[in-house]
Design a protein around this motif. Structure first.
Motif, PDB file in Angstrom:
ATOM      1  N   GLU A 261      26.209  42.406  32.607  1.00 56.51           N
ATOM      2  CA  GLU A 261      27.309  42.650  33.525  1.00 56.51           C
ATOM      3  C   GLU A 261      28.440  41.704  33.135  1.00 56.51           C
ATOM      4  O   GLU A 261      28.219  40.502  32.973  1.00 56.51           O
ATOM      5  N   VAL A 262      29.632  42.251  32.960  1.00 56.61           N
ATOM      6  CA  VAL A 262      30.791  41.455  32.549  1.00 56.61           C
ATOM      7  C   VAL A 262      31.835  41.506  33.654  1.00 56.61           C
ATOM      8  O   VAL A 262      32.352  42.570  33.974  1.00 56.61           O
ATOM      9  N   ARG A 263      32.109  40.344  34.244  1.00 53.89           N
ATOM     10  CA  ARG A 263      33.172  40.235  35.259  1.00 53.89           C
ATOM     11  C   ARG A 263      34.371  39.593  34.583  1.00 53.89           C
ATOM     12  O   ARG A 263      34.241  38.553  33.945  1.00 53.89           O
ATOM     13  N   THR A 264      35.519  40.215  34.729  1.00 51.07           N
ATOM     14  CA  THR A 264      36.742  39.728  34.110  1.00 51.07           C
ATOM     15  C   THR A 264      37.754  39.427  35.203  1.00 51.07           C
ATOM     16  O   THR A 264      38.029  40.275  36.055  1.00 51.07           O
ATOM     17  N   ASP A 265      38.291  38.212  35.181  1.00 53.26           N
ATOM     18  CA  ASP A 265      39.244  37.764  36.192  1.00 53.26           C
ATOM     19  C   ASP A 265      40.570  37.456  35.502  1.00 53.26           C
ATOM     20  O   ASP A 265      40.676  36.486  34.751  1.00 53.26           O
ATOM     21  N   THR A 266      41.573  38.299  35.749  1.00 57.52           N
ATOM     22  CA  THR A 266      42.905  38.095  35.176  1.00 57.52           C
ATOM     23  C   THR A 266      43.919  37.684  36.242  1.00 57.52           C
ATOM     24  O   THR A 266      45.124  37.822  36.036  1.00 57.52           O
TER      25      THR A 266
END
Length: 142
Positions: free
Chosen positions: A104-109
């Motif tokens: 699972e990849v969580r990306t926070d921009t």
């Protein structure tokens, strides 16, 4: 003509709830999302800056290999990565192995003022290192 005070009380309650809801929503980042169980592992974290983007921190390869090994075996573990935009603003990634060959990849921009601030989560079935960077494929939004 008398006016009801009820709308004012209601407005006051709504004004109190809005900041509380905003605080709750802001706390869900790759740096702070769901904690692992005590039996789960971690590969740690690393930060790449624009100054060292070519080589990265000295332990980056070991931490990436830790995640790749867990991904292949299905051992629940995680790795936090901070990468800069071209302008130097941080983008945060949390890779969490949730099963054999599933990450699972969580990306926070949200700290990238020139991009689209968002927190996204994807489940991916491919994980590799390309030119020194973790790359996920076969992803679907969660």
């Amino acid at each position: 003509v008398g006016r009801s005070r009820r709308p004012n009380r209601m407005r006051r309650h709504v004004l109190v709830l809005v900041p509380l809801l905003a605080l709750v929503a802001c706390g869900d980042t790759p740096r702070e999302n769901t904690m692992l169980d005590a039996d789960d592992g971690t590969c740690g974290a690393y930060v790449v800056t624009n100054a060292d983007a070519g080589d990265g921190p000295p332990d980056r390869v070991e931490k990436q290999q830790c995640l790749l090994d867990a991904f292949a075996a299905g051992d629940r573990t995680q790795l936090d990565v901070e990468l800069p935009t071209d302008e130097g603003d941080p983008v945060y990634f949390r890779y969490t192995v949730v099963g054999r060959r599933v990450v699972e990849v969580r990306t926070d921009t949200t700290e990238d003022p020139l991009g689209t601030p968002a927190i996204t989560t994807e489940r991916c079935t491919v994980l590799s290192v390309v030119d020194g960077y973790l790359t996920a494929g076969g992803c679907t939004a969660v």
